[in-house]
Design a protein around this motif. Structure first.
Motif, PDB file in Angstrom:
ATOM      1  N   PRO A   1       1.109  -1.062   0.034  1.00 32.79           N
ATOM      2  CA  PRO A   1      -0.029   0.004   0.099  1.00 32.79           C
ATOM      3  C   PRO A   1       0.913   1.102   0.107  1.00 32.79           C
ATOM      4  O   PRO A   1       1.944   1.097   0.588  1.00 32.79           O
ATOM      5  CB  PRO A   1      -0.750  -0.255   1.352  1.00 32.79           C
ATOM      6  CG  PRO A   1      -0.815  -1.655   1.784  1.00 32.79           C
ATOM      7  CD  PRO A   1       0.525  -2.211   1.116  1.00 32.79           C
ATOM      8  N   PRO A   2       0.257   2.547  -0.479  1.00 32.02           N
ATOM      9  CA  PRO A   2       1.182   3.516  -0.366  1.00 32.02           C
ATOM     10  C   PRO A   2       1.608   3.912   0.754  1.00 32.02           C
ATOM     11  O   PRO A   2       0.927   3.933   1.839  1.00 32.02           O
ATOM     12  CB  PRO A   2       0.143   4.511  -0.944  1.00 32.02           C
ATOM     13  CG  PRO A   2      -1.131   3.842  -1.920  1.00 32.02           C
ATOM     14  CD  PRO A   2      -1.037   2.610  -1.170  1.00 32.02           C
ATOM     15  N   GLY A   3       2.849   4.336   0.949  1.00 34.54           N
ATOM     16  CA  GLY A   3       3.386   4.789   2.352  1.00 34.54           C
ATOM     17  C   GLY A   3       3.832   3.668   3.031  1.00 34.54           C
ATOM     18  O   GLY A   3       4.458   3.928   4.135  1.00 34.54           O
ATOM     19  N   ARG A   4       3.769   2.564   2.570  1.00 38.19           N
ATOM     20  CA  ARG A   4       4.307   1.301   3.356  1.00 38.19           C
ATOM     21  C   ARG A   4       5.360   0.881   2.760  1.00 38.19           C
ATOM     22  O   ARG A   4       5.335   0.233   1.789  1.00 38.19           O
ATOM     23  CB  ARG A   4       3.165   0.272   3.689  1.00 38.19           C
ATOM     24  CG  ARG A   4       3.840  -0.965   4.537  1.00 38.19           C
ATOM     25  CD  ARG A   4       2.613  -2.075   4.538  1.00 38.19           C
ATOM     26  NE  ARG A   4       2.905  -3.126   5.194  1.00 38.19           N
ATOM     27  CZ  ARG A   4       2.318  -4.177   5.488  1.00 38.19           C
ATOM     28  NH1 ARG A   4       1.147  -4.377   4.686  1.00 38.19           N
ATOM     29  NH2 ARG A   4       2.973  -5.313   6.037  1.00 38.19           N
ATOM     30  N   PRO A   5       6.594   0.940   3.371  1.00 40.17           N
ATOM     31  CA  PRO A   5       7.835   0.575   2.627  1.00 40.17           C
ATOM     32  C   PRO A   5       7.883  -0.883   2.442  1.00 40.17           C
ATOM     33  O   PRO A   5       7.529  -1.797   3.138  1.00 40.17           O
ATOM     34  CB  PRO A   5       9.146   1.028   3.541  1.00 40.17           C
ATOM     35  CG  PRO A   5       8.709   1.893   4.533  1.00 40.17           C
ATOM     36  CD  PRO A   5       6.968   1.738   4.539  1.00 40.17           C
TER      37      PRO A   5
ATOM     38  N   VAL B   1      15.317  -0.989   9.342  1.00 43.88           N
ATOM     39  CA  VAL B   1      15.287  -0.542  10.746  1.00 43.88           C
ATOM     40  C   VAL B   1      15.603  -1.695  11.859  1.00 43.88           C
ATOM     41  O   VAL B   1      15.312  -2.833  11.633  1.00 43.88           O
ATOM     42  CB  VAL B   1      13.526  -0.151  11.149  1.00 43.88           C
ATOM     43  CG1 VAL B   1      13.341  -0.157  12.474  1.00 43.88           C
ATOM     44  CG2 VAL B   1      13.240   0.820  10.150  1.00 43.88           C
ATOM     45  N   PRO B   2      16.339  -1.129  12.888  1.00 41.93           N
ATOM     46  CA  PRO B   2      17.236  -2.181  13.636  1.00 41.93           C
ATOM     47  C   PRO B   2      16.125  -2.638  14.806  1.00 41.93           C
ATOM     48  O   PRO B   2      14.961  -2.051  14.707  1.00 41.93           O
ATOM     49  CB  PRO B   2      18.261  -1.395  14.632  1.00 41.93           C
ATOM     50  CG  PRO B   2      17.715   0.101  14.147  1.00 41.93           C
ATOM     51  CD  PRO B   2      17.069   0.198  13.236  1.00 41.93           C
TER      52      PRO B   2
ATOM     53  N   HIS C   1      11.393   3.352  -1.272  1.00 34.74           N
ATOM     54  CA  HIS C   1      10.449   2.329  -0.394  1.00 34.74           C
ATOM     55  C   HIS C   1      11.352   1.497   0.560  1.00 34.74           C
ATOM     56  O   HIS C   1      11.170   0.308   0.731  1.00 34.74           O
ATOM     57  CB  HIS C   1       9.980   1.080  -1.512  1.00 34.74           C
ATOM     58  CG  HIS C   1       9.239   2.083  -2.680  1.00 34.74           C
ATOM     59  ND1 HIS C   1       8.192   2.712  -2.434  1.00 34.74           N
ATOM     60  CD2 HIS C   1       9.350   2.102  -4.126  1.00 34.74           C
ATOM     61  CE1 HIS C   1       7.763   3.092  -3.777  1.00 34.74           C
ATOM     62  NE2 HIS C   1       8.445   2.796  -4.482  1.00 34.74           N
ATOM     63  N   LEU C   2      12.033   2.266   1.248  1.00 38.93           N
ATOM     64  CA  LEU C   2      13.207   1.636   2.323  1.00 38.93           C
ATOM     65  C   LEU C   2      12.686   2.505   3.601  1.00 38.93           C
ATOM     66  O   LEU C   2      12.849   3.424   3.716  1.00 38.93           O
ATOM     67  CB  LEU C   2      14.540   1.788   1.850  1.00 38.93           C
ATOM     68  CG  LEU C   2      15.751   1.534   2.971  1.00 38.93           C
ATOM     69  CD1 LEU C   2      15.707  -0.175   3.009  1.00 38.93           C
ATOM     70  CD2 LEU C   2      16.832   1.696   2.460  1.00 38.93           C
TER      71      LEU C   2
ATOM     72  N   GLU D   1      18.867  -5.933  -2.441  1.00 40.06           N
ATOM     73  CA  GLU D   1      17.971  -5.064  -2.903  1.00 40.06           C
ATOM     74  C   GLU D   1      17.765  -3.903  -1.655  1.00 40.06           C
ATOM     75  O   GLU D   1      17.898  -2.819  -2.079  1.00 40.06           O
ATOM     76  CB  GLU D   1      16.536  -5.804  -3.001  1.00 40.06           C
ATOM     77  CG  GLU D   1      15.630  -4.724  -3.509  1.00 40.06           C
ATOM     78  CD  GLU D   1      14.124  -5.434  -3.719  1.00 40.06           C
ATOM     79  OE1 GLU D   1      13.274  -4.536  -4.318  1.00 40.06           O
ATOM     80  OE2 GLU D   1      14.065  -6.688  -3.277  1.00 40.06           O
ATOM     81  N   ALA D   2      17.824  -4.186  -0.527  1.00 36.75           N
ATOM     82  CA  ALA D   2      17.865  -3.417   0.561  1.00 36.75           C
ATOM     83  C   ALA D   2      19.056  -2.520   0.621  1.00 36.75           C
ATOM     84  O   ALA D   2      19.034  -1.420   0.696  1.00 36.75           O
ATOM     85  CB  ALA D   2      17.580  -3.963   1.865  1.00 36.75           C
TER      86      ALA D   2
END
Length: 464
Positions: free
Chosen positions: A104-108, A113-114, A418-419, A454-455
């Motif tokens: 969904p938009p806004g969800r990476p 994130v640690p 998107h990260l 990719e990340a």
């Protein structure tokens, strides 16, 4: 013979308030049964005589209820075919929606994130084998309410492991099993507050969730300074306790300097203050010798806290405390009179530890995360020479020092890739006197192996 109402499997709830009330009650009950789908379209109802006999009603009462529902369109009555539930138009069936292949938009789609390990690497097969062995050999009383301290098998296994690997002086009787670190901290905060404590010193950089737990218990937090030698414990004074990550400061990645280890132990012995030692990722060391637990220096002043959240998975909700004798009874009483952690998972982890499966898993994970760390350091050096990678001698995250004034824009750029990414300011105590630093806290242990490259590429594209 007419089908009996009982054979239809429908319960009718009628209001016994005279003949008129019974008729209305029957009408409402039948209407609700049709509307709710308990009586499907086309279902033949019992004759008025049969239903009246089944329900102990007058036949006229049933006939009038049927007639009213026919008039409303819920039922049909035809000569020779009896009374049936009316056919109703239903919306055409729609094909199931195709699975959504994008977030969904806004969800990476990616996260650095640690805080979590690679959850896809959880040792499912080995864990299942340990669970089978543990369940097969568990005594019957293990399935009862249990000791609030936790299963003795796990307490003994944890004590042995911590003594061997982290240098903790841990008697199984002083080990308390918890549902993770937050649960342990909540218990300790309640005990401290009940003892009259008011203030807990914390590190300038750390998780705000933990300071929030302390605040909820009625405790005030004061941040300690941070410099190139790590957290400075020398200013400790009238605080009742201090919460530290001495072996691997979160998130800066440094070990507490030996002089400052000595200073905090001296403070605790001199004032009676309590040291809460969060050893959250003690298993993962790469380029330096393991830093032993602070608890070994002052076992009567230090509460040692650890979990399986980084080594295995946070979803297990298993952690432990090694308590000083003076604090043990009060903490056990605060936890409650029964064990609140799943017995089967406790038995499984005990088996996992004693069988050697835990050590094998940690060794394999250490190699995997070290390769990721090396790839991160190489990629950042090659692609963004103005960014300096620090805090990488241990753990599952690194701190990337950025040019001044760029943290916010880099985090925003990562969002465009998107990260999900956290800047160092996310972890800074609002009252910290330490000068803010522009940096990223990169959890290289978080992505599954299939998304790691990719990340890393998305991160490099976001760097200045």
């Amino acid at each position: 013979m007419a089908e009996s109402w009982a054979n239809l499997g429908i319960d009718l709830h009628l209001e016994p308030a005279g003949s008129t009330g019974l008729r209305q009650g029957l009408t409402d009950a039948l209407r609700d049964a049709v509307r709710g789908g308990r009586l499907a379209p086309g279902t033949r109802l019992p004759s008025s005589r049969a239903l009246a006999a089944d329900l102990g009603l007058a036949r006229n009462t049933v006939a009038e209820a049927y007639a009213g529902l026919v008039a409303e369109g819920w039922l049909t009555a035809r000569q020779g075919s009896g009374t049936r539930v009316a056919e109703r138009a239903t919306p055409p069936a729609t094909a199931p929606a195709a699975p959504v292949r994008h977030r969904p938009p806004g969800r990476p789609a990616l996260s650095l994130v640690p805080g979590t390990p690679d959850l896809a690497a959880f040792p499912r097969t080995a864990w299942l084998q340990a669970a089978r062995r543990a369940l097969a050999t568990a005594p019957f009383d293990a399935l009862g309410y249990g000791d609030p301290r936790g299963r003795p098998e796990l307490r003994a296994a944890v004590a042995g492991y911590l003594a061997r690997v982290r240098g903790v002086r841990a008697d199984p009787d002083r080990v308390l099993i918890t549902a993770g670190f937050s649960h342990a901290l909540r218990l300790l905060a309640a005990v401290l507050r009940a003892r009259g404590a008011r203030t807990v010193a914390v590190e300038s950089y750390g998780l705000d969730a933990y300071t929030a737990l302390l605040h909820e218990a009625g405790l005030t937090t004061t941040p300690l300074p941070y410099d190139e030698l790590g957290t400075d414990t020398r200013p400790l004074g009238s605080e009742d306790a201090v919460l530290l990550t001495p072996a691997h400061q979160f998130p800066m990645g440094t070990a507490l300097h030996p002089d400052r280890r000595a200073a905090v132990v001296d403070w605790a012995r001199r004032t009676g203050g309590l040291i809460l030692e969060d050893d959250y990722d003690g298993e993962f060391r790469y380029d330096r010798r393991p830093v032993g637990a602070l608890q070994d220096l002052a076992p009567d002043q230090v509460v040692y806290l650890g979990t399986a959240s980084k080594s295995l998975a946070p979803g297990l909700r298993l952690g432990w405390m090694v308590l000083p004798p003076a604090l043990h009874a009060a903490t056990v009483a605060t936890k409650g009179r029964i064990d609140t952690c799943g017995v089967l998972d406790q038995l499984t982890l005990a088996e996992f530890l004693t069988s050697g499966a835990y050590d094998r898993h940690v060794r394999a994970a250490r190699l995997r995360y070290r390769r990721r760390r090396d790839a991160l350091a190489t990629a950042v050096t090659d692609r963004a020479p103005g960014v300096h990678v620090t805090g990488i001698a241990a753990g599952l995250h690194a701190v990337l020092r950025l040019p001044p004034g760029t943290e916010r824009s880099v985090v925003q750029a990562a969002g465009w890739q998107h990260l999900a990414l956290h800047g160092l300011s996310f972890y800074r105590h609002p009252a910290a006197a330490t000068a803010p630093l522009d940096a990223l806290v990169v959890g290289y242990g978080t992505p599954p192996e299939s998304r790691w490259t990719e990340a890393l590429e998305a991160l490099c594209r976001a760097l200045p």
